[in-house]
Structure formats: structure tokens, C-alpha cells
Design an enzyme around this catalytic site. Sequence first.
Site, PDB file in Angstrom:
ATOM      1  N   LYS A   3       0.839  -1.199   0.000  1.00 58.43           N
ATOM      2  CA  LYS A   3       0.000   0.000   0.000  1.00 58.43           C
ATOM      3  C   LYS A   3       0.875   1.251   0.000  1.00 58.43           C
ATOM      4  CE  LYS A   3      -0.310  -0.155   5.043  1.00 58.43           C
ATOM      5  NZ  LYS A   3      -1.183  -0.237   6.220  1.00 58.43           N
TER       6      LYS A   3
ATOM      7  N   TYR B 181      16.532  30.581   6.326  1.00 67.25           N
ATOM      8  CA  TYR B 181      15.388  31.346   6.816  1.00 67.25           C
ATOM      9  C   TYR B 181      15.424  31.455   8.337  1.00 67.25           C
ATOM     10  CZ  TYR B 181      13.143  31.103   2.219  1.00 67.25           C
ATOM     11  OH  TYR B 181      12.848  31.245   0.889  1.00 67.25           O
TER      12      TYR B 181
ATOM     13  N   MET C 186      12.064  24.806   0.964  1.00 64.62           N
ATOM     14  CA  MET C 186      11.258  24.020   0.037  1.00 64.62           C
ATOM     15  C   MET C 186      12.100  23.167  -0.904  1.00 64.62           C
ATOM     16  SD  MET C 186       8.306  25.273  -2.647  1.00 64.62           S
ATOM     17  CE  MET C 186       7.285  25.956  -1.351  1.00 64.62           C
TER      18      MET C 186
END
Length: 358
Positions: free
Chosen positions: A35, A255, A303
Amino acid sequence: MKPFPRAEISAQALKNNLSRLRQIAPNSSVMAVVKANGYGHGLLNVASCLTEADGFGLARLEEALALRAGGVKAKLVLLEGFFRQVDLTTLVEHGIDTVIHNEVQLDMLENASLSKPVTVWLKLDSGMHRLGFTPEQFAQVYARLEACPQVAKPINIMSHFACADEPDNPMTQEQLQVFEALTKNSKGYRTLANSAGTLYWPDSQADWIRPGIALYGVSPVIGDLGRNHGLEPAMKLVSQLIAVREHKAGQPVGYGCFWHAKADTRLGVVAIGYGDGYPRNAPEGTPVWVNGRRVPVVGRVSMDMLTVDLGIDAKDSIGDDVVLWGKELPVEEVAEHIGTIAYELVTKLTPRVAVCLD
């Protein structure tokens, strides 16, 4: 040129892990749980490597149909069962087994009109209290399935452990006793052992084992490693250095500027971030593998990138490989640093990561 980031999937490791699990449970058939896109390893990739498995366990009908479309002819079992009555026709058409774990499914099954009976696995709630019929309901539900012409006989039985990944937790033995007491005289197949049950609770192995994470070379137990059981990591998550920078003591990076270098050093910028599924909450010190050594993540994961402290004497160059986890750096250890479990890391990779069968 190889893409990056990429998840390199070792076909040989998958095959070896299946063989090893057969050694651990020599009297059981193996329902390989694939799965969640084969635990992030690629559904068809994994199935193509595990042709010796006796069957496959899946969470969604779409997963099962993808395997059939890919030419997989082995037994397929929907571990959550079907959700709509119309799905029963699809199950029969494609020869897919279904779990029955609630009254609504049972009613739909009894009222269905099928071209032939469907194979079912009756789910017993032996103590996890998530899915399944209680011990008090079990005999009545079993009798209804026995009387239902839409159900192939004999009826198979399944349950699931809540705490098998905690080897000292007495709950597992309690569940095993409940399961044995209610199913010992059944004529169909019985299955209870997940990866942790297979590795740590041999009395639970029964007719079928249902290994998931162990097939991919990962231990289900916190603080343990798959290699301690003769298992091999099937996934190697790799990216590259896209910058190597001189960094002065006291300078921040990333950041928020919350990390500052304590001494002059060299920083490496790695082309992977939370947009690829690498956790944003990975703390300072989370290891990655560069040119034969561990180096720590520093600063905040962004990101598309993360930053690592290569050290003042580093000779690393742009284009060098960076292993986020793999044989060199077990995913179990990375997960422990981040405060999560290996299951989450391998299944959360995004489509930006190329999954490459090796």
C-alpha cells in the site's frame, strides 16, 4: 545523467528481504503489503521484484486494479475492504479479496447480486479498536458470512496488532490469546502478524504473515535497525551538492537566521527540501552522508534546499552525491533524529523525487 533528487530502489534488496522473511516464518505464506505506493518505493516496482510473494495487501481498490493492469496475477487483498456496493462487482471481475470489518459492508455484501462469490477476510478486533468486529460480535458475523451465498467458502480471518512494535508490551500477548481462542477451529486462512509480529512474535505467524515495512529493509521497532534481522535497505535517497560556500564564525544561514556558525567552516547546499518530502522540522544535527562521512544539517530546511556543515577542511565539490538515507545511513536513525518514524519518511516523498529501480 541521473536525475536528482532520486530514490534508488534495490531490486535485489527487496528479493533478499522476502527470502529472509520466509526464513523467519517458514510455515507461513507471505502477503506482501505494498500500500501507499509500495511504501514510497513504487507500487509496480515492488510488485515486479516480489513475484515470489504469495499475495499482496493493499489499502485502496485503485492500487489493486493498478497491479492487475500491470499483469500481477497473485492473490490481492483489500485490507480496508470495499466502500461502495458497486465495488463488489469489480472485486469479482478482477479476482480481488476483500476484508469485511463493519456492519455496512456486511449488509452490502448480503444484498449484492454477483456473478460468483467473493473471497473475504473477516476482521476481528482483538484489541486495537480501530477496525473489525468485537469478540462478542464475532460468532454471529461469522455465521452470517457462512450463510451468505455471495461469500466464497471457507471464510478467512484477519486481525491486527496494536503494540507489536513494542516487544515488551503485554498487549500483544493479550491480542494473540483473543485471536487464538476465537479462530483456532476455523477452516479458512488466518493472518495476524504484521512486520513486528513476524520478527518478534513467532507464535503469531499463523497461515499468512503480512510484512510491510520489513520488506523494505526497515525495522518496525524504534531503536532497532532492519539489518539486525538480516534485512537490507531497499531505498537510497540521493541528491547533490549545488553549492559549497566559505562561512565565517558567527554568520547565520537560512530562513530565520537562527543557526550561527561557532567557527569558520564550509557549508554545502543540497538540492532537496520539504517540497520533495524531506521534513521541514529536521533539527540541527540531523545526519546526511557525503563522501564517506556523516555531516549535520544546519539551519532551516527550505522548500527546495537544505544546508549541511561540511567542516573547515572539507574537500567536497559541487555535484557530489549526498545520501539522505540508505545503506550508509539507515532511515531508522534519520527518523529518530527528526522525531518521526521511518514509515513516514519513505512514504512522504513527493513526485519531484524520481523513483528509479536499480
